[in-house]
Structure formats: C-alpha cells, structure tokens
Scaffold this motif. Structure first.
Motif, PDB file in Angstrom:
ATOM      1  N   TYR A 183       0.896  -1.307  -0.169  1.00 32.30           N
ATOM      2  CA  TYR A 183      -0.021  -0.102  -0.034  1.00 32.30           C
ATOM      3  C   TYR A 183       0.778   1.330  -0.037  1.00 32.30           C
ATOM      4  N   GLU A 184       2.181   1.182   0.920  1.00 28.62           N
ATOM      5  CA  GLU A 184       2.755   2.308   0.932  1.00 28.62           C
ATOM      6  C   GLU A 184       3.329   2.948  -0.661  1.00 28.62           C
ATOM      7  N   ARG A 185       3.603   1.704  -1.289  1.00 26.59           N
ATOM      8  CA  ARG A 185       4.044   1.981  -2.925  1.00 26.59           C
ATOM      9  C   ARG A 185       2.842   2.788  -3.518  1.00 26.59           C
ATOM     10  N   THR A 186       1.773   2.140  -3.334  1.00 27.88           N
ATOM     11  CA  THR A 186       0.646   2.711  -4.423  1.00 27.88           C
ATOM     12  C   THR A 186       0.268   4.264  -3.453  1.00 27.88           C
ATOM     13  N   GLU A 187       0.396   4.478  -2.467  1.00 26.59           N
ATOM     14  CA  GLU A 187       0.226   5.719  -1.766  1.00 26.59           C
ATOM     15  C   GLU A 187       1.308   6.620  -2.411  1.00 26.59           C
ATOM     16  N   ALA A 188       2.476   6.236  -2.365  1.00 27.13           N
ATOM     17  CA  ALA A 188       3.709   7.029  -2.732  1.00 27.13           C
ATOM     18  C   ALA A 188       3.430   7.577  -4.262  1.00 27.13           C
ATOM     19  N   ASP A 189       2.948   6.609  -5.257  1.00 28.27           N
ATOM     20  CA  ASP A 189       2.969   6.809  -6.454  1.00 28.27           C
ATOM     21  C   ASP A 189       1.910   7.844  -6.792  1.00 28.27           C
ATOM     22  N   ARG A 190       0.714   7.805  -5.960  1.00 29.17           N
ATOM     23  CA  ARG A 190      -0.286   8.789  -5.956  1.00 29.17           C
ATOM     24  C   ARG A 190       0.366  10.306  -5.657  1.00 29.17           C
ATOM     25  N   LEU A 191       1.104  10.468  -4.559  1.00 33.96           N
ATOM     26  CA  LEU A 191       1.987  11.664  -4.307  1.00 33.96           C
ATOM     27  C   LEU A 191       2.945  11.995  -5.328  1.00 33.96           C
ATOM     28  N   VAL A 192       3.550  11.176  -5.903  1.00 35.67           N
ATOM     29  CA  VAL A 192       4.550  11.647  -6.947  1.00 35.67           C
ATOM     30  C   VAL A 192       3.862  12.000  -8.119  1.00 35.67           C
ATOM     31  N   GLU A 193       2.652  11.487  -8.329  1.00 34.82           N
ATOM     32  CA  GLU A 193       1.797  12.180  -9.566  1.00 34.82           C
ATOM     33  C   GLU A 193       1.354  13.627  -9.175  1.00 34.82           C
ATOM     34  N   VAL A 194       1.089  13.845  -8.106  1.00 40.22           N
ATOM     35  CA  VAL A 194       0.820  15.196  -7.720  1.00 40.22           C
ATOM     36  C   VAL A 194       1.895  16.067  -7.677  1.00 40.22           C
ATOM     37  N   ILE A 195       2.961  15.730  -7.069  1.00 38.49           N
ATOM     38  CA  ILE A 195       4.033  16.489  -7.247  1.00 38.49           C
ATOM     39  C   ILE A 195       4.788  16.780  -8.622  1.00 38.49           C
ATOM     40  N   GLU A 196       4.666  15.751  -9.581  1.00 35.89           N
ATOM     41  CA  GLU A 196       5.044  16.140 -10.933  1.00 35.89           C
ATOM     42  C   GLU A 196       4.252  17.074 -11.503  1.00 35.89           C
ATOM     43  N   LEU A 197       3.003  17.108 -11.177  1.00 33.54           N
ATOM     44  CA  LEU A 197       1.999  17.936 -11.967  1.00 33.54           C
ATOM     45  C   LEU A 197       2.393  19.417 -11.373  1.00 33.54           C
ATOM     46  N   LEU A 198       2.200  19.438 -10.225  1.00 34.72           N
ATOM     47  CA  LEU A 198       2.864  20.735  -9.616  1.00 34.72           C
ATOM     48  C   LEU A 198       4.065  21.227 -10.130  1.00 34.72           C
ATOM     49  N   GLU A 199       5.038  20.616 -10.125  1.00 34.19           N
ATOM     50  CA  GLU A 199       6.494  20.953 -10.818  1.00 34.19           C
ATOM     51  C   GLU A 199       6.077  21.334 -12.197  1.00 34.19           C
ATOM     52  N   LYS A 200       5.322  20.512 -13.072  1.00 37.05           N
ATOM     53  CA  LYS A 200       5.143  21.116 -14.447  1.00 37.05           C
ATOM     54  C   LYS A 200       4.272  22.469 -14.547  1.00 37.05           C
ATOM     55  N   GLN A 201       3.253  22.571 -13.767  1.00 39.45           N
ATOM     56  CA  GLN A 201       2.691  23.890 -13.679  1.00 39.45           C
ATOM     57  C   GLN A 201       3.793  25.175 -13.241  1.00 39.45           C
ATOM     58  N   SER A 202       4.533  24.622 -12.290  1.00 40.74           N
ATOM     59  CA  SER A 202       5.697  25.730 -11.857  1.00 40.74           C
ATOM     60  C   SER A 202       6.584  25.952 -12.972  1.00 40.74           C
ATOM     61  N   ASP A 203       6.974  25.139 -13.765  1.00 45.93           N
ATOM     62  CA  ASP A 203       7.941  25.323 -14.792  1.00 45.93           C
ATOM     63  C   ASP A 203       7.094  26.203 -15.788  1.00 45.93           C
ATOM     64  N   GLU A 204       5.766  25.983 -16.232  1.00 48.24           N
ATOM     65  CA  GLU A 204       5.226  26.729 -17.052  1.00 48.24           C
ATOM     66  C   GLU A 204       4.929  28.226 -16.662  1.00 48.24           C
ATOM     67  N   LEU A 205       4.656  28.418 -15.414  1.00 49.87           N
ATOM     68  CA  LEU A 205       4.686  29.679 -14.674  1.00 49.87           C
ATOM     69  C   LEU A 205       6.146  30.482 -14.748  1.00 49.87           C
ATOM     70  N   LYS A 206       7.291  29.599 -14.629  1.00 50.12           N
ATOM     71  CA  LYS A 206       8.852  30.283 -14.704  1.00 50.12           C
ATOM     72  C   LYS A 206       8.973  30.708 -16.038  1.00 50.12           C
ATOM     73  N   VAL A 207       8.157  30.111 -17.223  1.00 52.34           N
ATOM     74  CA  VAL A 207       8.354  30.541 -18.571  1.00 52.34           C
ATOM     75  C   VAL A 207       7.600  31.958 -18.786  1.00 52.34           C
ATOM     76  N   LEU A 208       6.391  31.866 -18.051  1.00 50.96           N
ATOM     77  CA  LEU A 208       5.737  33.035 -17.983  1.00 50.96           C
ATOM     78  C   LEU A 208       6.324  34.283 -17.448  1.00 50.96           C
ATOM     79  N   MET A 209       7.227  33.829 -16.411  1.00 45.19           N
ATOM     80  CA  MET A 209       7.633  35.014 -15.357  1.00 45.19           C
ATOM     81  C   MET A 209       8.997  35.616 -16.192  1.00 45.19           C
ATOM     82  N   GLU A 210       9.642  34.741 -16.969  1.00 46.36           N
ATOM     83  CA  GLU A 210      10.857  35.173 -17.925  1.00 46.36           C
ATOM     84  C   GLU A 210      10.185  36.116 -18.777  1.00 46.36           C
ATOM     85  N   LYS A 211       9.162  35.863 -19.483  1.00 41.97           N
ATOM     86  CA  LYS A 211       8.658  36.642 -20.641  1.00 41.97           C
ATOM     87  C   LYS A 211       8.224  38.087 -19.920  1.00 41.97           C
ATOM     88  N   GLU A 212       7.635  38.055 -18.563  1.00 42.41           N
ATOM     89  CA  GLU A 212       7.248  39.552 -17.955  1.00 42.41           C
ATOM     90  C   GLU A 212       8.735  39.995 -17.635  1.00 42.41           C
TER      91      GLU A 212
END
Length: 367
Positions: A183-212
């Motif tokens: 179960y710990e592996r399943t829980e960790a996989d769900r958390l990693v999925e969320v973390i990777e999504l947050l990192e992807k969105q943060s990278d998109e905002l960084k590109v936006l900030m560079e344009k600003e």
C-alpha cells in the motif's frame, strides 16, 4: 482637510463578503449602512455616493477593485489607507466594523492628504505580475507539503535513511520509490503524480515570468545583481512597483518590513525585531538570495559585509536579515538610477578609519 461645503466624509470598513459605511454629512450628522461586496451590491453602493464625497477605505485587494470602479464612474478620488498605521483604530478598547468605518471617516476629515498613510493601488502590470507570483508561490508551498507527506511514508515504513532532499528531484525520487512495496508504494505513486503535476505547472509559470522580465527593464536590472533570479527579480518589481513612489532607499527597506521596531522613551532607545510589514513572500525570497550570495565562492560587497558583521559578533541569522535589507535597498537604487549591478568590494569601517589615520600621519611627516 480643505473641502467645500458640499463635501461628505465616508469611511468604508471591508469584510470578506460585506462592508460597513459610516458617513459624516455637511452638518456633521453621522449616518451609515451595510451591504454586500458582490458586483450588483457594489453598483448600488456607488449610486448612493456622490462625486463630491471624500472616501477612505482600508487598503486591500477588494478596496483596489472598488477604487478603480468608483473612480471610473465619478472621477472621484478614494483614499486607500494602511490602517496598521492608524493608531486610533488599533489602539482602542472598542473595535467593531462600525467604529472602524467611523474612525476612517473622521481621520480624512481631520487630516491633510500629506499626513495620510496612503497605499497606492497597483498598476496593471503589477496586477498581472502579482497574480503570476501568487500562483507560483501557492504551487511551491503545495509541492513542499506533498514532499513532506511522501517523506512521512518512508518514515512509517522504517526507511529513516531516506531524506527529504532525496525526494525533491525526479531522478533520485524515482530511485527511492522502488524501496517501497504494498500500500505504501501505491500511496507514494499517487503523491509523486501530484508532485510532478505541480512541478510541471511551476515550470510553465517560470516561462511566463521570464517573458514578464523581458518586458520589464526594472526586473532586468534587479536580475543583474548576483543571487537574484527571475522569480526574485519579478517579485520585487511586482510588489515594490514604480520606484518613484519612494523617498529613498531606507523607505523601501521599511516598506519591505526589514526595519526594526523602535521603542523610544526619554533618553532610552530600544530596537526590537524587524517589523515584518509588507509582503512576506518577497522578504523570504530576498533572504534566500542572500544565502546564495554568502555561500558563493565569488566575493562581493554584500558577502564581505556579512562576513564582517559575523566576525564582529553579529549572529548569522541577524546578519543575513540585515544583508537582505541592503539587497532590497541596492535593487531600488539601481532601478532608480537605471543602472546595472557592478561587483564591488566592501570596505570595513575600521579599515577606513585606519586609512584616514595613515593619511593624517603622512601629512604630519611632510609638515
């Protein structure tokens, strides 16, 4: 305040979804009402006010929205006030929304504009930049939260040798996840999925900030300082705004909340902790930049001054905060002079004194 006989003084105290108004009319009579802050209710409010009214409102996001809307309708001016600096509001035994609104109305009636703690509404560029920075900050906080939860999963499994730093980066995180099962592996996989999504969105905002930053000369100047990156540079410009608003560098240091609280009585002057007024996120970013500066191998004035302060008994934490204030003031000075940063060395006060003494000695020898 010098006003004509038709002027009414209006104080507005804002809540999350409602407002309270206290109005002092031409004869000194006090009236008032309450209402909601939704769009339709705001229109009704504006219809009840006059173009000759002098209005004070506690500074904040909704206050800025209402100020812009009302000024477009009537051309009238609304004073957005920093109520932290209105001691007759905060140092009182009776504090209610009605009392606060009335105190705002009385304050603008009895004071000239130059004596008011006015907060200028942000420009359109600042609004856009602040939204980007706010979303980025929120994503970063959420990412840290999820990484902490992921770390807790490892601890609950007895894998105490796994550190949080091992989970911050994708490659090392993937390696550590393989240690989990069930179960710990399943829980960790769900958390990693969320973390990777947050990192992807943060990278998109960084590109936006560079344009600003590319569109903002002040942000580019801020980035020229070693240790100041895209996020810090844009955050500084978004929060501080046009440098023409400030009297000097010390004024900016105070606005950022880096100046100490002062308790002055008779001949005794005590300096407390920093006020922490202003934007806490920008203040933390400047502190992080200072850590980058003092840990670098290259020498510069800010790093030299930090080392000088520590050598002379100042604690590292206090020295870092002091240098963060200097960094904020340095960026202000560079933007004001439309100049980019050039690395310089710090000359300690004691070496300056000894240098002057040496020159005096040489002059006496010649004489």
């Amino acid at each position: 305040m010098k006003v004509n006989h038709e002027t009414r003084f209006v104080g507005i105290d804002l809540g999350k979804r409602s407002y309270v108004i206290r109005l002092i009319d031409e004869k000194g009579k006090i009236t008032g009402w309450t209402g909601k802050t939704d769009p339709e209710s705001r229109k009704e409010l504006y219809s009840r006010l006059k173009a000759t009214d002098t209005i004070a409102i506690e500074a904040g996001n909704m206050a800025f929205i209402m100020t812009e809307e009302f000024e477009k309708l009537t051309g009238n001016k609304i004073y957005n006030l920093c109520t932290r600096k209105l001691f007759d509001i905060y140092l009182t035994d009776k504090k209610t929304d009605k009392e606060d609104a009335l105190k705002l109305a009385k304050f603008i009636k009895n004071h000239d504009e130059e004596d008011m703690p006015i907060v200028l509404p942000p420009t359109e560029d600042q609004k856009r930049q602040r939204k980007i920075i706010s979303e980025y900050s929120s994503l970063q906080k959420e990412r840290v939260n999820k990484i902490n939860r992921l770390h807790a999963v490892f601890e609950h499994c007895g894998l105490t040798d796994v550190k949080k730093n091992d989970l911050k980066y994708s490659k090392r995180r993937s390696e550590k996840i393989k240690l989990l099962t069930g179960y710990e592996r399943t829980e960790a996989d769900r958390l990693v999925e969320v973390i990777e999504l947050l990192e992807k969105q943060s990278d998109e905002l960084k590109v936006l900030m560079e344009k600003e930053v590319e569109k903002s000369k002040p942000a580019q100047i801020a980035k020229s300082v070693y240790g100041v990156g895209t996020v810090v540079g844009l955050s500084y410009v978004a929060v501080v705004g046009p440098v023409e608003r400030y009297q000097n560098a010390a004024h900016v240091g105070s606005y950022l909340g880096f100046t100490p609280k002062v308790d002055c009585s008779s001949t005794i002057i005590k300096y407390g902790h920093i006020s922490k007024h202003g934007n806490g996120y920008l203040r933390s970013l400047l502190v992080q930049s200072v850590w980058v500066i003092i840990r670098s191998k290259e020498s510069n004035a800010l790093k030299d001054k930090y080392e000088y302060m520590v050598r002379n008994g100042k604690s590292k934490k206090k020295a870092v905060v002091a240098i963060a204030r200097k960094l904020g003031e340095l960026i202000y000075t560079l933007i004001k002079n439309n100049d980019t940063y050039e690395p310089r060395r710090f000359t300690p006060p004691d070496s300056q004194i000894s240098g002057l003494a040496l020159e005096a000695l040489k002059a006496s020898e010649v004489a």
